[in-house]
Design a protein around this motif. Structure first.
Motif: not given
Length: 476
Positions: A299, A319, A326-328, A348
């Protein structure tokens, strides 16, 4: 330490010496190492002109400086380091190739396969496709029908035996009645003997049929509709086949994670950060299943999408059945020690983390398993101590480059003092690493997060102690 000091001139390839003996201490191809303004420079030697002068392969780019202490690194030493690095990388790649080939055979081959173990030995056994074919070939309905037929035949043989016994008794009566006539008696006796033989044969057949019926007892047969749930010892049967139920898998793999090594870089050509996660698999607590990642996931994150000087955490999730990442800024928590998911969302699975600098550029790094290493020498940016001089135990905060859940920290230490020894601790008043006037690089257990500690045995007299963070180790 070699004799004398150096005079360095910015943007010049000529280095002068004071009290030096270059002709005996250096040859062309060697390196000299100096520290100017807290920055270490490694300078390759093109030629040794005299005891007081050498010429460099490339021009010195640092600030002008005189009376500079220096160290010599022979060309042979550099060659040995390079050769050792090449050998280690080659060994690691060979192991990766073995693993890839082994798993390819397990998942896709038919029949028996042979895999190569890490020590070079081999192991042979059935592939997963062969196990599936064996299970599919079992037809419980056909087995049950055969058992029912054997049982019916056994009942019929038992009935025939009663009839044969009755006929034998009648033949014996007839023989007694005809005893007066020898010819009739002989004939009757022959008939009786034949009947007796038939009765014995029928009895033997009945007993054999009874034994067969008992061995094919319907109570011991499997039914297709039960889907093997009517086995008397399900765990043992699965163990014999080398397969496990969902409950078994949950017990064995609710912390499973394999592969999924990652890398993050900042691409200045597009002003964006790029995360790549390699193939692997991980258990997702939310679904109770293992998510396979068959190919790399990449990504791209715009520079404007990240905050400056901030930790970000990367997670794997499904998904709609497709692996995604994903990043957070939400940190992970342990759902089953030491395994981690995103706080508040156990769909996650935590993979690794990264930090941005003041310009929202991700610090280049690679995470292999639970080992995290910065890939670029950021100099003072990854430096947590610059020119330390304290002679008492002094805390050094490392939280800008090491997350709170790290277990080990990789420290790169340098003591520029020629008079005192520098001591570095990962726990206050704990056992210390001693750094004399040279460098040190190793992983140390992280006990007193967010601090490590240092002190000098004697006042060093000038800026002396330097500590850089090379990376850290963690469990995911």
């Amino acid at each position: 330490m070699p004799a004398g000091t150096l005079v360095l001139t910015n943007n010049s390839d000529v280095v002068s010496g004071a009290g030096t003996a270059f002709s005996t201490e250096l040859v062309a191809g060697d390196f000299i190492v100096v520290t100017v303004g807290g920055i270490t420079y490694t300078l390759p030697v093109k030629s040794v002109d005299s005891d007081m002068q050498i010429t460099l392969i490339s021009k010195y780019t640092g600030p002008a400086q005189s009376a500079v202490a220096w160290r010599a690194v022979p060309r042979e030493t550099q060659n040995q380091v390079t050769a050792a690095l090449v050998a280690q990388v080659t060994e690691a790649l060979r192991g990766q190739n073995y693993d890839k080939s082994n798993w390819q055979a397990v998942f896709s081959a038919s029949g028996d396969i042979t895999v190569i173990l890490p020590d070079g030995s081999t192991f042979s056994g059935p592939s997963w496709n062969k196990i599936v074919e064996l299970l599919n070939s079992i037809d419980p309905d056909a087995i049950q029908a055969l058992a029912d037929q054997i049982h019916t035949d056994a009942l019929q043989v038992a009935a025939d035996r009663v009839d044969v016994d009755a006929k034998a008794a009648q033949a014996s009566t007839d023989a007694s009645t005809a005893s007066a006539a020898s010819a009739s008696a002989v004939s009757a006796n022959t008939s009786a003997q034949s009947a007796k033989t038939a009765a014995q044969t029928a009895q033997q057949l009945a007993e054999e049929a009874r034994d067969a019926a008992q061995e094919a007892n319907p109570a011991l047969q499997l039914t297709k509709s039960a889907n093997l749930s009517d086995l008397s010892d399900v765990p043992t049967a699965r163990a014999n086949l080398g397969v496990y139920s969902k409950a078994d898998i949950d017990v064995r793999t609710n912390g499973f994670i394999r592969g999924l090594d990652a890398k993050i870089i900042y691409d200045s050509t597009i002003s964006a950060n790029r995360i790549t996660v390699n193939p692997g698999a991980a258990y997702l607590p939310s679904s109770g299943s293992i998510l396979e990642v068959p190919s790399s996931i990449t990504i791209t994150i715009a520079q404007s999408a990240l905050a400056a000087s901030t930790w970000y955490y990367v997670y794997l999730y499904s998904n709609s059945g497709t692996p995604a990442i994903e990043y957070s800024t939400t940190a992970p928590i342990e759902y089953l020690a030491p395994y981690k998911t995103k706080s508040g969302d156990n769909s996650r699975r935590f993979l690794f983390c990264f930090r941005t600098n003041a310009n929202t550029e991700a610090l280049w790094a690679m995470a292999v398993g639970g080992k995290y290493r910065y890939l670029v020498d950021y100099g003072s940016f990854c430096r947590v101590l610059s020119g330390g001089q304290s002679t008492t135990e002094t805390a050094v905060n490392i939280s800008s480059y090491v997350p709170s859940f790290a277990k080990f920290v990789n420290l790169q230490l340098f003591n520029a003092s020629g008079t005192g020894a520098m001591f570095v601790y990962t726990q206050l008043s704990g056992q210390a690493v001693t750094v004399r006037p040279n460098g040190y690089n190793d992983d140390l257990p992280l006990i007193s997060y967010p601090n490590i500690y240092y002190k000098y045995s004697l006042a060093p007299g000038s800026a002396a102690g330097f500590i850089d963070i090379g990376g850290f180790s963690f469990e995911r």
